[in-house]
Design a protein around this motif. Structure first.
Motif, PDB file in Angstrom:
ATOM      1  N   PHE A   1      26.764  47.321  36.679  1.00 38.75           N
ATOM      2  CA  PHE A   1      28.208  47.555  36.741  1.00 38.75           C
ATOM      3  C   PHE A   1      28.933  46.244  36.530  1.00 38.75           C
ATOM      4  N   HIS A   2      29.802  46.211  35.517  1.00 37.16           N
ATOM      5  CA  HIS A   2      30.520  44.976  35.211  1.00 37.16           C
ATOM      6  C   HIS A   2      32.028  45.152  35.193  1.00 37.16           C
ATOM      7  N   GLY A   3      32.530  46.377  35.390  1.00 31.66           N
ATOM      8  CA  GLY A   3      33.969  46.578  35.456  1.00 31.66           C
ATOM      9  C   GLY A   3      34.438  47.725  34.587  1.00 31.66           C
TER      10      GLY A   3
ATOM     11  N   LEU B   1      25.294  35.320  34.661  1.00 30.18           N
ATOM     12  CA  LEU B   1      25.109  36.108  35.876  1.00 30.18           C
ATOM     13  C   LEU B   1      26.441  36.700  36.330  1.00 30.18           C
ATOM     14  N   ASP B   2      26.439  38.010  36.539  1.00 28.60           N
ATOM     15  CA  ASP B   2      27.588  38.659  37.162  1.00 28.60           C
ATOM     16  C   ASP B   2      27.402  38.564  38.669  1.00 28.60           C
ATOM     17  N   GLU B   3      28.002  37.541  39.262  1.00 31.58           N
ATOM     18  CA  GLU B   3      27.933  37.350  40.722  1.00 31.58           C
ATOM     19  C   GLU B   3      29.250  37.766  41.380  1.00 31.58           C
ATOM     20  N   VAL B   4      29.925  38.725  40.760  1.00 33.78           N
ATOM     21  CA  VAL B   4      31.197  39.198  41.298  1.00 33.78           C
ATOM     22  C   VAL B   4      31.005  39.725  42.723  1.00 33.78           C
ATOM     23  N   GLN B   5      29.900  40.446  42.942  1.00 34.86           N
ATOM     24  CA  GLN B   5      29.655  40.998  44.283  1.00 34.86           C
ATOM     25  C   GLN B   5      28.739  40.096  45.123  1.00 34.86           C
TER      26      GLN B   5
ATOM     27  N   ALA C   1      34.349  36.995  41.772  1.00 32.42           N
ATOM     28  CA  ALA C   1      35.640  37.589  42.122  1.00 32.42           C
ATOM     29  C   ALA C   1      35.616  38.022  43.587  1.00 32.42           C
ATOM     30  N   LYS C   2      35.162  39.240  43.847  1.00 35.50           N
ATOM     31  CA  LYS C   2      35.320  39.918  45.137  1.00 35.50           C
ATOM     32  C   LYS C   2      35.564  39.018  46.362  1.00 35.50           C
ATOM     33  N   GLY C   3      34.551  38.279  46.825  1.00 35.43           N
ATOM     34  CA  GLY C   3      34.701  37.530  48.067  1.00 35.43           C
ATOM     35  C   GLY C   3      35.527  36.262  47.932  1.00 35.43           C
TER      36      GLY C   3
HETATM   37  C1  LIG Z   1      33.243  45.022  41.591  1.00 36.52           C
HETATM   38  C2  LIG Z   1      32.427  44.474  40.487  1.00 36.52           C
HETATM   39  C3  LIG Z   1      32.985  44.224  39.222  1.00 36.52           C
HETATM   40  C4  LIG Z   1      34.406  44.599  38.865  1.00 36.52           C
HETATM   41  O1  LIG Z   1      35.325  43.909  39.617  1.00 36.52           O
HETATM   42  P1  LIG Z   1      36.890  44.358  39.569  1.00 36.52           P
HETATM   43  O2  LIG Z   1      37.564  43.317  40.395  1.00 36.52           O
HETATM   44  O3  LIG Z   1      36.961  45.726  40.156  1.00 36.52           O
HETATM   45  O4  LIG Z   1      37.300  44.335  38.153  1.00 36.52           O
HETATM   46  C5  LIG Z   1      32.180  43.653  38.270  1.00 36.52           C
HETATM   47  N1  LIG Z   1      30.908  43.344  38.519  1.00 36.52           N
HETATM   48  C6  LIG Z   1      30.326  43.565  39.715  1.00 36.52           C
HETATM   49  C7  LIG Z   1      28.900  43.181  39.941  1.00 36.52           C
HETATM   50  C8  LIG Z   1      31.069  44.154  40.737  1.00 36.52           C
HETATM   51  O5  LIG Z   1      30.490  44.408  41.915  1.00 36.52           O
END
Ligand SMILES: *Cc1c(COP(=O)(O)O)cnc(C)c1O
Length: 393
Positions: free
Chosen positions: A128-130, A214-218, A243-245
């Motif tokens: 999941f990337h958005g 790396l998608d380290e958004v979460q 992003a998130k945290g």
């Molecule tokens: C939540 C998430 C996103 C998307 O972030 P948004 O702020 O909702 O756009 C992308 N990648 C990962 C791994 C996520 O957990």
């Protein structure tokens, strides 16, 4: 009334009016133990005094000025994030999908710079990337993509944790420029990337001149018990999305890059009106300060392990529990059947949990949990899992 909101969410019938630490209160005054943290956002819990102070002070001084001008808070945040991660440069945006969107654009520009006309990015199943067009194309979920065709070209998909599949694509597709992967898949069901996979992936990327993204958004900003998930493996990425945290709920995202990748964007390549404004950056700086001062990386590691071992003990011989897994404060309990209805059961009992990927209970509590919260969460969740599995059997 929700009639004037677009119908994009299946919302739960509750609204929170106040938070403190690991707890939230709804309109009727009922208290909930929070194991969702605004979907892995509120790492410091709610109403953290130092965070609130930093936000108030920055809001009173200057909220926004735009990227037409220097922004000292942005420069400081870039320096802090680079020092913590070993990356060289940061671009700031407002969300996770935008951070990945920046990474995707960076990879394409990098590819064109090498004379590759149709740059291809390898992405994973269940990722999941958005929800932007590029990031939903990159995501490995038909549910997210269906109805939004035409999708973008330039992506090749392989199974998660399958290094041989990546090798195969590399042999046959000479237009690959990058690999984009989550260190722990969040939405996909708390699937942990094997440390050996990341080590081997780094080797393959180096051999081919691909960017490891790396998608380290979460997973970033302490969620897994390290500043960044990749730090458990010792393998450094070329590009990383956060992003998130990062902003504890004040919207901010970042795309960090290292080495050659850090020099790809030039003035005019990319931009954002809000991205990295003084308020968002001051909030992120205060978040990093609090994580450091309160030793929250270690806390996330220890409390996360305590939750997992508590759950394993309580659910050891329970038929229907497939696996309890995760890293730090990212915890998945996979059952052998869909379990979305447990969310309401837990909420009625005053505990906020999430179910993802149909069969996986996802716990992403604030990083500040103490022993009392660990014990309460383990007791509540294991109890309701047991009775759910018994009644459904
Ligand atoms: C939540 C998430 C996103 C998307 O972030 P948004 O702020 O909702 O756009 C992308 N990648 C990962 C791994 C996520 O957990």
């Amino acid at each position: 009334m929700t009639t004037h909101l677009m119908n994009t969410y299946a919302r739960q019938p509750v609204a929170f009016v106040r938070g403190e630490g690991a707890y939230l209160w709804d309109e009727s005054g009922k208290r909930y133990l929070d194991a969702v943290a605004g979907v892995a956002v509120n790492g410091l819990g709610h109403a953290h005094p130092k965070l609130v102070k930093a936000i108030c002070e920055q809001a009173a001084a200057l909220i926004h000025s735009s990227n037409l001008y220097r922004i000292p808070q942005q420069e400081e945040l870039a320096e802090r994030l680079c020092a913590l991660s070993g990356m060289d440069r940061a671009f700031f945006c407002n969300s996770g999908c935008e951070a990945n969107e920046a990474a995707i654009k960076l990879a394409r520009l990098y590819g064109h710079g090498k004379g590759i006309e149709v740059p291809t990015i390898i992405v994973m199943e269940k990722s999941f990337h958005g929800r932007t067009m590029a990031t939903l194309t990159a995501s490995g979920s038909r549910k997210i993509q269906a109805g939004f065709e035409p999708l973008l070209s330039g992506f090749a998909r392989v199974p998660f944790n399958d290094i041989e599949a990546i090798r195969q694509v590399g042999e046959h597709n000479k237009s690959v420029v990058a690999v984009l992967v989550e260190v722990v898949q969040g939405e996909g069901g708390i699937n942990v990337l094997a440390a050996e996979f990341l080590v081997e992936l780094r080797r393959i990327c180096d051999a081919h001149g691909w960017l490891l993204m790396l998608d380290e958004v979460q997973t970033g900003i302490g969620r897994t018990g390290a500043w960044f998930g990749f730090q458990h493996s010792g393998v450094a990425p070329d590009v990383m999305a956060l992003a998130k945290g990062l902003g504890s709920g004040v919207p901010i995202g970042a795309c960090l890059a290292r080495g050659e990748a850090a020099e790809v964007f030039k003035p005019g390549s990319h931009g954002s009106t809000f991205g990295g404004n003084p308020l968002a950056c001051a909030t992120a700086l205060a978040t990093l300060d609090a994580i450091e001062e309160e030793n929250l990386l270690e806390n996330a590691r220890l409390r996360g392990e305590a939750i997992r071992s508590g759950l394993r003990q309580a659910l050891a011989s329970v038929p229907g529990v497939v696996e309890i897994r995760g890293e730090g404060m990212m915890i998945g309990i996979e059952l052998d059947r869909p379990c979305a209805e447990l969310v309401a059961v837990a909420r009625d009992a005053g505990v906020l949990i999430n179910v993802t990927s149909d069969t996986v209970i996802r716990l992403v509590p604030p990083l500040i949990y103490g022993e009392a919260e660990v014990n309460a969460l383990v007791a509540a969740v294991s109890g309701m899992v047991k009775s759910y599995l018994q009644q459904a059997a």
